[in-house]
Design an enzyme around this catalytic site. Structure first.
Site, PDB file in Angstrom:
ATOM      1  N   ASP A  65       5.795  -4.399   0.420  1.00 58.85           N
ATOM      2  CA  ASP A  65       7.047  -4.602  -0.306  1.00 58.85           C
ATOM      3  C   ASP A  65       7.486  -3.360  -1.065  1.00 58.85           C
ATOM      4  OD1 ASP A  65       7.595  -7.299   0.356  1.00 58.85           O
ATOM      5  OD2 ASP A  65       6.055  -7.957  -1.044  1.00 58.85           O
ATOM      6  N   GLU A 108      -4.183  -8.077  -2.837  1.00 63.86           N
ATOM      7  CA  GLU A 108      -4.179  -9.424  -2.276  1.00 63.86           C
ATOM      8  C   GLU A 108      -5.577  -9.799  -1.799  1.00 63.86           C
ATOM      9  OE1 GLU A 108       0.328  -9.284  -0.433  1.00 63.86           O
ATOM     10  OE2 GLU A 108      -1.322  -8.582   0.816  1.00 63.86           O
TER      11      GLU A 108
END
Length: 389
Positions: A174, A158
């Site tokens: 996640d 990210e």
């Protein structure tokens, strides 16, 4: 400092339909206009997986430019997501192939987003209409058995790249599947996310061997985070309840101090609530196991300088099982983390796996600086490496 909880401020709408993350925050600053090629930051993709040839690896750069959801083309063009991008199969094809051999170099425009890697098969992103009638993407959800990408080996890093610099991280919030490392070159050289030799297999084995966590291991494809496991019926909804009860009981008769940038807060439990005074008055109902694992619910952290930072410290302490025994938070010594039977064994395994001891095993892992996060105000290039399995 931009942390993971703020750097992806633009990823709402379609991204939120796939991700369990609470990614509130700020926009990505001055952006290159969508649909026009930007000079961009050199992004190098290195496939050192040892398992897949370049021809079997695809990259996807998706996110938000501050006004709309976008994707990046192979030539570095920033293009808005459009419903018309869905093909006859109902999905977009935003795949960027790797060079036939060696390193692949792309141009990264200013935006906030994710760099996905898919191995062995392409990912299927679906363009959908969000609640405001804008085009958005339904992101892959590898923790959902019915997701169209469930059988595809994939993972992501990210970032936010804007006029202030580059802010980036690897993430296991996640799930964990593909070992990834990032190197950021600029005012200095920084690397994070690199796993120790053989660590991918050890993560799978360690999580599988931890009581209550075994069903989070999905074959040899991925390990899903316990919060998603809880939502899928693969992890006990009250697994951490005794540890949470112990922490709440500990501070019914003594003070808990939490120090943030705003100052030191002093708290006690009364009437079932942990209430702090100090730079501000903030109060927390006893969280559930789900609240702790997602760092949400009663532990949600608004970007307000008072409630948010205290919530982050509490969430980190509960995930690391340090809250009951350490009355001064945050605990900063990693030797104290994950020492109790009831702890976040998933995050523990991820931290044990990395060379620098840093990982994003839960959303507040940046507390005390233990997240796999780096930033640079004068970035020159970014390298994402698929490291050996």
């Amino acid at each position: 400092m931009i942390t993971r909880r703020t750097l992806l401020g633009g990823l709402a709408a379609g991204a939120a339909t796939a991700s369990g993350l609470a990614l509130a925050g700020r926009a990505a600053g001055t952006q290159a206009p969508a649909g026009r090629a930007a000079a961009g930051l050199p992004l190098h993709i290195v496939n050192a997986s040892g398992e897949y040839a370049n021809s079997s690896v695809w990259v996807y750069i998706v996110g938000n430019d501050g006004t709309q959801q976008v994707h990046v083309t192979p030539d570095g063009e920033l293009k808005p997501v459009a419903l018309a991008d869905n093909g006859p199969d109902g999905f977009t094809d935003y795949a960027i192939p790797l060079a036939a051999t060696g390193t692949t170099t792309l141009r990264l425009p200013q935006m906030s987003g994710r760099i996905y890697t898919a191995l062995g098969a392409k990912l299927r992103f679906k363009a959908v209409e969000d609640g405001n009638g804008k085009a958005a993407l339904a992101y892959p959800a590898g923790w959902v058995a019915s997701d169209p990408n469930y059988d595809v080996l994939h993972d992501c890093a990210e970032f936010t790249y804007n006029s202030g610099g580059m802010y980036c991280n690897t993430t296991m919030v996640d799930m964990f599947s593909v070992p990834l490392a990032i190197k950021l070159s600029g005012a200095k050289e920084q690397t994070t996310g690199t796993l120790k030799d053989g660590a991918r297999a050890k993560v799978f084995a360690d999580v599988r061997a931890s009581e209550g966590f075994d069903r989070l291991v999905i074959g040899d494809k991925r390990v899903i985070a316990p919060g998603h496991g809880l939502d899928s019926g693969l992890f006990g909804k009250d697994h951490l309840a005794p540890a949470i009860d112990e922490a709440w009981a500990a501070y019914a008769s003594k003070d808990l101090t939490v120090t943030t940038n705003a100052g030191t807060f002093t708290g006690r439990v009364s009437g079932g609530k942990l209430t702090f005074t100090g730079p501000g008055t903030v109060s927390f109902a006893k969280p559930s196991t789900r609240d702790v694992l997602f760092c949400d619910g009663t532990l949600a952290a608004p970007n307000d300088g008072t409630l948010g930072p205290v919530a982050a410290v509490l969430g980190a302490a509960l995930n690391r099982s340090t809250l009951a025994a350490h009355a001064a938070q945050p605990t900063t010594d990693p030797a104290a983390f994950y020492q109790e039977r009831l702890t976040n064994h998933y995050a523990k395994a991820m931290h044990a796996a990395t060379l620098d001891g840093k990982a994003y095993g839960f959303a507040f892992d940046d507390v005390a600086g233990w997240a796999s996060y780096i930033e640079d105000g004068a970035p020159k290039e970014l390298t994402l490496t698929l490291t050996p399995f």
